[in-house]
Design a protein around this motif. Structure first.
Motif, PDB file in Angstrom:
ATOM      1  N   GLU A  79      -4.656   4.510  -9.872  1.00 11.52           N
ATOM      2  CA  GLU A  79      -3.966   4.230  -9.011  1.00 11.52           C
ATOM      3  C   GLU A  79      -5.388   2.902  -8.773  1.00 11.52           C
ATOM      4  OE1 GLU A  79      -4.121   5.107  -4.253  1.00 11.52           O
ATOM      5  OE2 GLU A  79      -2.716   3.350  -4.610  1.00 11.52           O
ATOM      6  N   LYS A  87      -8.308   7.723  -9.077  1.00  7.93           N
ATOM      7  CA  LYS A  87      -7.697   6.249  -7.982  1.00  7.93           C
ATOM      8  C   LYS A  87      -9.594   5.749  -8.507  1.00  7.93           C
ATOM      9  CE  LYS A  87      -6.075   7.981  -3.967  1.00  7.93           C
ATOM     10  NZ  LYS A  87      -6.468   8.414  -2.471  1.00  7.93           N
ATOM     11  N   PRO A 121     -12.606   7.689  -4.345  1.00  7.83           N
ATOM     12  CA  PRO A 121     -12.104   7.554  -5.777  1.00  7.83           C
ATOM     13  C   PRO A 121     -12.896   8.063  -6.829  1.00  7.83           C
ATOM     14  CG  PRO A 121     -13.519   5.469  -4.542  1.00  7.83           C
ATOM     15  CD  PRO A 121     -12.713   6.914  -3.537  1.00  7.83           C
TER      16      PRO A 121
END
Lengths: 312, 249
Positions: B58, B3, B111
């Motif tokens: 993502e 992410k 992330p």
């Protein structure tokens, strides 16, 4: 009483001019006692220079191999280790100070005051927002350390001639290895530094090409001036990024600024507002640069710039 | 990496000439066009390009503010972000509280990279990324004009006063973007329609356990000092005379 720690900016050999301007800002706080911290691999030369600055009481020299080409991530914990007992921690609002001081502020649990342009009280400052379209007065909460960057263009450097004491300090702090300096690529130039030059000649989009900037450079050389550029000229690749003047580039205050082929977007103008005299040369008489220019000339730059260079 | 988290701040549009209210209580924002902070838009574009190259799976956009910030998050989704998070806060939370809230989200989402604009064009503070990296205890690379991902590290070119500085940072890290990193894409109409169906989760600042701390108090606001009206000269000779009169050449 205000006890202020200033983080010196330097290249390992000499102090950056922003440091003496940051001292000038700190000295306007009533009763300020000012210490300057020099973090370096070998600080002797820079510390000696810092000790000559007016208003400085003490220079603290922190020698550490990790402080060669220092990164904010390695400097910030060292600054925090020195911070005890200080009411204020200041640095210049250069790319160095902007990178470091917020990291220090967060570690000390406070918000940063960015770009001080005037001191209104021990914890009260004026600063520009919205690209200089507004000036706001901010006050740091009582009982917290004030961490701030200083807008160098708002201050004249303090003089020399002082002989402050120099003390070395060794700090027992674990430094991270997750951020590693590789290199700096700088354009080689014999011209005066953009941020300290008394005269600056700057070109914009209308200069049209890398070759077009030869005209700007020739005029600058005739005047012994530094060279600057608008964002549009940098984006177009006519000159390197370190020549950009404006909201997101350098904020400068030369005695004479000559804007050539620069339209004068607010984001650019905010970088030159403190110049002594602004000259604008632009073929568009409606260009907003003329609203701030002290002397304006509506003309084709390719015709008049060589003529001006010859006439001087 | 899995992410990338991208911060999008809602700000007065770049082209608006901001005016200070006559009572000095703030700047005029009623009826003024609002947009994504341009530096944040560049951060999002870079994240999307990383995803398109297969370097991330993502892209999550996040904002902190009033429900109005949904507009900017929807624009981010239309540009290509996969989902959005809006942290609802009254008024204008201080930066440190915003950073603590972002850190809560980071702890939940893990992330591999957090991308932010180097500064917001309203307050011009240039501090959020640095503060976030500090509290996260991770690397920061501010004012990026080039980013090269190499597995667990990134090589970042930073625009600094001396020119360009190149640093290697271990991931995860916070990278803040400068103007010349890329040119953000335009949003196409079908993407705006598609973005309406993408998830946009809202959570209160208080629900994240953040109590806004002691902010800097702000005000009064004032317009900048005006420069005195200048003169126009007809030709180079006139310019040289005017410069000589002022003792500048």
């Amino acid at each position: 009483m205000a006890k202020i720690l200033i983080i010196a900016e330097h290249d390992g050999q000499t102090l950056n001019a922003g440091t003496a301007k940051t001292v000038a800002c700190a000295a306007t706080i009533e009763g300020a006692e000012i210490d300057v911290a020099v973090f370096a691999e070998n600080s002797a030369q820079v510390a000696a220079e810092a000790a000559t600055l007016e208003s400085v009481s003490r220079v603290i020299a922190i020698d550490n191999e990790a402080n060669k080409n220092p990164q904010a991530a390695t400097l910030a914990p060292q600054v925090v280790a020195l911070a005890d007992g200080y009411s204020h921690i200041f640095g210049p609002s250069s790319t160095f100070g902007k990178d470091l001081l917020p990291r220090v502020a967060a570690l000390l649990g406070v918000n940063q005051v960015s770009d001080i342009m005037s001191v209104e009280g021990e914890r009260t400052f004026r600063r520009p927002i919205y690209a200089g379209n507004a000036i706001v007065t901010v006050e740091a909460p009582a009982g917290t350390v004030v961490v701030a960057t200083v807008r160098a263009a708002s201050y004249n450097a303090v003089g020399g001639g002082n002989a402050a004491s120099i003390e070395s300090a060794s700090l027992e702090v674990a430094l991270p290895s997750h951020t590693r300096f590789v290199e700096v690529q700088s354009g080689v130039s014999d011209r005066p530094d953009l941020q300290t030059a008394a005269t600056v000649v700057a070109g914009g989009r209308a200069v049209g090409s890398v070759e077009g900037f030869d005209l700007i450079n020739a005029l600058a050389d005739k005047l012994g001036a530094g060279v600057g550029a608008s964002r549009a000229a940098v984006d177009a690749g006519y000159v390197a990024n370190d020549l950009q003047v404006g909201q997101t580039g350098k904020i400068i205050a030369p005695e004479l600024y000559i804007a050539i082929g620069i339209s004068g977007a607010i984001q650019h103008v905010t970088g030159i507002k403190d110049a002594g005299t602004i000259v604008a040369i632009n073929k568009d008489e409606e260009a907003p640069i003329f609203e701030v220019a002290d002397i304006g000339l509506v003309a084709d730059l390719f015709a008049v710039v060589p003529e001006l260079t010859d006439a001087l | 990496m899995e992410k990338i988290l991208v911060g999008l701040k809602r700000v007065v549009d770049y082209n608006v000439r901001v005016r200070v209210k006559s009572d000095g209580s703030g700047v005029e924002t009623d009826g003024v066009k609002m947009s994504i902070n341009p530096f944040d838009e560049i951060a999002l574009e870079e994240a999307l390009q990383m995803k398109e190259r297969g370097d991330a799976s993502e892209v999550i956009v996040i904002s902190i503010g009033t429900p109005d910030a949904q507009q900017q998050l929807r624009t981010g989704l239309a540009m290509g972000a996969d989902r959005a998070i809006l942290i609802l806060a009254d008024g204008k939370p201080d930066t440190l509280s915003c950073v603590r809230a972002l850190l809560e989200i980071i702890n939940r989402e893990s992330p591999g990279l957090v991308m932010l604009g180097k500064q917001a064009i309203d307050d011009d503070n240039n501090q959020t990324g640095q503060m976030l990296a500090a509290l996260w205890d991770r690397p920061q690379a501010t004012s990026a004009s080039n980013i090269e991902l190499n597995g667990d590290t990134a090589r970042v070119t930073r625009e600094v006063d001396a020119g360009l500085e190149i640093v290697d940072v271990d991931l995860p890290a916070v990278i803040t973007t400068d103007l010349r990193l890329n040119e953000p894409r335009y949003v196409k109409l079908p993407d705006i329609m598609k973005a309406k169906k993408k998830p946009l989760d809202e959570i209160g600042l208080g629900d994240l356990g953040i109590e806004p701390g002691a902010a800097l108090s702000e005000g009064p606001f004032e317009p900048p000092a005006e420069r005195q009206k200048g003169i126009m000269v007809e030709d180079v000779q006139g310019l040289v005379s005017a410069l000589k009169e002022r003792g500048l050449v």
